[in-house]
Design a protein around this motif. Structure first.
Motif, PDB file in Angstrom:
ATOM      1  N   THR A 181       0.838  -1.206   0.000  1.00 56.20           N
ATOM      2  CA  THR A 181       0.000   0.000   0.000  1.00 56.20           C
ATOM      3  C   THR A 181       0.871   1.253   0.000  1.00 56.20           C
ATOM      4  O   THR A 181       0.621   2.194  -0.765  1.00 56.20           O
ATOM      5  N   LEU A 182       1.912   1.284   0.827  1.00 54.66           N
ATOM      6  CA  LEU A 182       2.818   2.436   0.875  1.00 54.66           C
ATOM      7  C   LEU A 182       3.545   2.622  -0.460  1.00 54.66           C
ATOM      8  O   LEU A 182       3.709   3.752  -0.928  1.00 54.66           O
ATOM      9  N   GLN A 183       3.948   1.526  -1.085  1.00 53.74           N
ATOM     10  CA  GLN A 183       4.598   1.622  -2.393  1.00 53.74           C
ATOM     11  C   GLN A 183       3.655   2.222  -3.433  1.00 53.74           C
ATOM     12  O   GLN A 183       4.050   3.087  -4.216  1.00 53.74           O
ATOM     13  N   ILE A 184       2.412   1.757  -3.443  1.00 54.85           N
ATOM     14  CA  ILE A 184       1.424   2.279  -4.395  1.00 54.85           C
ATOM     15  C   ILE A 184       1.208   3.770  -4.161  1.00 54.85           C
ATOM     16  O   ILE A 184       1.227   4.569  -5.105  1.00 54.85           O
ATOM     17  N   LEU A 185       1.008   4.167  -2.897  1.00 53.85           N
ATOM     18  CA  LEU A 185       0.777   5.583  -2.588  1.00 53.85           C
ATOM     19  C   LEU A 185       1.980   6.433  -2.992  1.00 53.85           C
ATOM     20  O   LEU A 185       1.817   7.500  -3.594  1.00 53.85           O
TER      21      LEU A 185
ATOM     22  N   SER B 182      -6.768  13.026   1.418  1.00 53.66           N
ATOM     23  CA  SER B 182      -7.336  12.539   0.158  1.00 53.66           C
ATOM     24  C   SER B 182      -6.937  11.092  -0.103  1.00 53.66           C
ATOM     25  O   SER B 182      -7.757  10.276  -0.539  1.00 53.66           O
ATOM     26  N   CYS B 183      -5.690  10.774   0.154  1.00 56.92           N
ATOM     27  CA  CYS B 183      -5.247   9.391  -0.038  1.00 56.92           C
ATOM     28  C   CYS B 183      -5.924   8.448   0.948  1.00 56.92           C
ATOM     29  O   CYS B 183      -6.234   7.312   0.604  1.00 56.92           O
ATOM     30  N   ALA B 184      -6.164   8.925   2.147  1.00 61.96           N
ATOM     31  CA  ALA B 184      -6.878   8.099   3.125  1.00 61.96           C
ATOM     32  C   ALA B 184      -8.279   7.771   2.605  1.00 61.96           C
ATOM     33  O   ALA B 184      -8.720   6.619   2.671  1.00 61.96           O
ATOM     34  N   SER B 185      -8.975   8.770   2.062  1.00 62.24           N
ATOM     35  CA  SER B 185     -10.299   8.508   1.491  1.00 62.24           C
ATOM     36  C   SER B 185     -10.209   7.484   0.369  1.00 62.24           C
ATOM     37  O   SER B 185     -11.048   6.590   0.262  1.00 62.24           O
TER      38      SER B 185
ATOM     39  N   ILE C  40     -13.967   8.449  -7.564  1.00 60.07           N
ATOM     40  CA  ILE C  40     -12.867   9.411  -7.500  1.00 60.07           C
ATOM     41  C   ILE C  40     -13.095  10.299  -6.274  1.00 60.07           C
ATOM     42  O   ILE C  40     -14.235  10.603  -5.925  1.00 60.07           O
ATOM     43  N   ILE C  41     -12.006  10.677  -5.642  1.00 57.67           N
ATOM     44  CA  ILE C  41     -12.048  11.517  -4.444  1.00 57.67           C
ATOM     45  C   ILE C  41     -11.626  12.928  -4.827  1.00 57.67           C
ATOM     46  O   ILE C  41     -10.623  13.115  -5.509  1.00 57.67           O
ATOM     47  N   LYS C  42     -12.374  13.907  -4.337  1.00 60.08           N
ATOM     48  CA  LYS C  42     -11.984  15.301  -4.521  1.00 60.08           C
ATOM     49  C   LYS C  42     -12.167  16.039  -3.203  1.00 60.08           C
ATOM     50  O   LYS C  42     -13.190  15.895  -2.539  1.00 60.08           O
ATOM     51  N   GLY C  43     -11.160  16.811  -2.819  1.00 65.25           N
ATOM     52  CA  GLY C  43     -11.264  17.640  -1.621  1.00 65.25           C
ATOM     53  C   GLY C  43     -12.201  18.804  -1.900  1.00 65.25           C
ATOM     54  O   GLY C  43     -12.103  19.446  -2.951  1.00 65.25           O
ATOM     55  N   ILE C  44     -13.121  19.067  -0.964  1.00 63.65           N
ATOM     56  CA  ILE C  44     -14.040  20.193  -1.166  1.00 63.65           C
ATOM     57  C   ILE C  44     -13.917  21.266  -0.089  1.00 63.65           C
ATOM     58  O   ILE C  44     -14.386  22.378  -0.281  1.00 63.65           O
TER      59      ILE C  44
END
Length: 138
Positions: free
Chosen positions: A6-10, A65-68, A78-82
């Motif tokens: 997971t850390l590698q992907i992020l 955002s990555c946590a979401s 898809i995640i977007k910060g609002i």
């Protein structure tokens, strides 16, 4: 969850982005948190020679955002910060800061995260709240 994978992907997602420019690196992940680190160097200074609030905001939005994204199917969502709010409590001149995102609310369409920005000695530098919207990919 395979933590190392997971850390590698992020961290691979950071290539050629603001996160790479700011040297943000994901260092820990668990069932209810994500942690990234950012060195405090000239790259992230404001004119007074201390950590810039905008760099802190970039770290906060990155981990939140990555946590979401870890809690949704990114093939269809898809995640977007609002909304992002930050209170800066302490300045930092050198070393590193860590952004630790923990959920306040994980709904079907919105997520709310508390992100603590701390230094190497766990001193609270900034406290943040990030709201993300979860949308269907088009």
């Amino acid at each position: 969850m395979d933590k190392i994978k997971t850390l590698q992907i992020l961290n691979n997602l950071n290539k050629n982005t603001l996160m790479e420019t700011l040297e943000i690196e994901f260092v820990d992940v668990g069932e209810d948190f994500v942690t990234a680190r950012m060195p405090v160097t000239l790259k992230v200074y404001q004119p007074y020679g201390i950590l810039h609030g905008g760099a802190t905001a970039a770290l906060a939005e990155t981990v939140g955002s990555c946590a979401s994204a870890l809690f949704v199917d990114t093939k269809t969502k898809i995640i977007k910060g609002i909304e992002l709010s930050i209170n800066h409590l302490k300045s930092k001149k050198e070393g590193v800061v860590f952004g630790i995102a923990r959920p306040i609310h994980k709904g079907r369409t919105t997520h709310l995260w508390e992100i603590r920005i701390v230094d190497e000695e766990d001193n609270l530098i900034s406290i943040c709240k990030l709201t993300n919207i979860v949308l269907e990919k088009k």
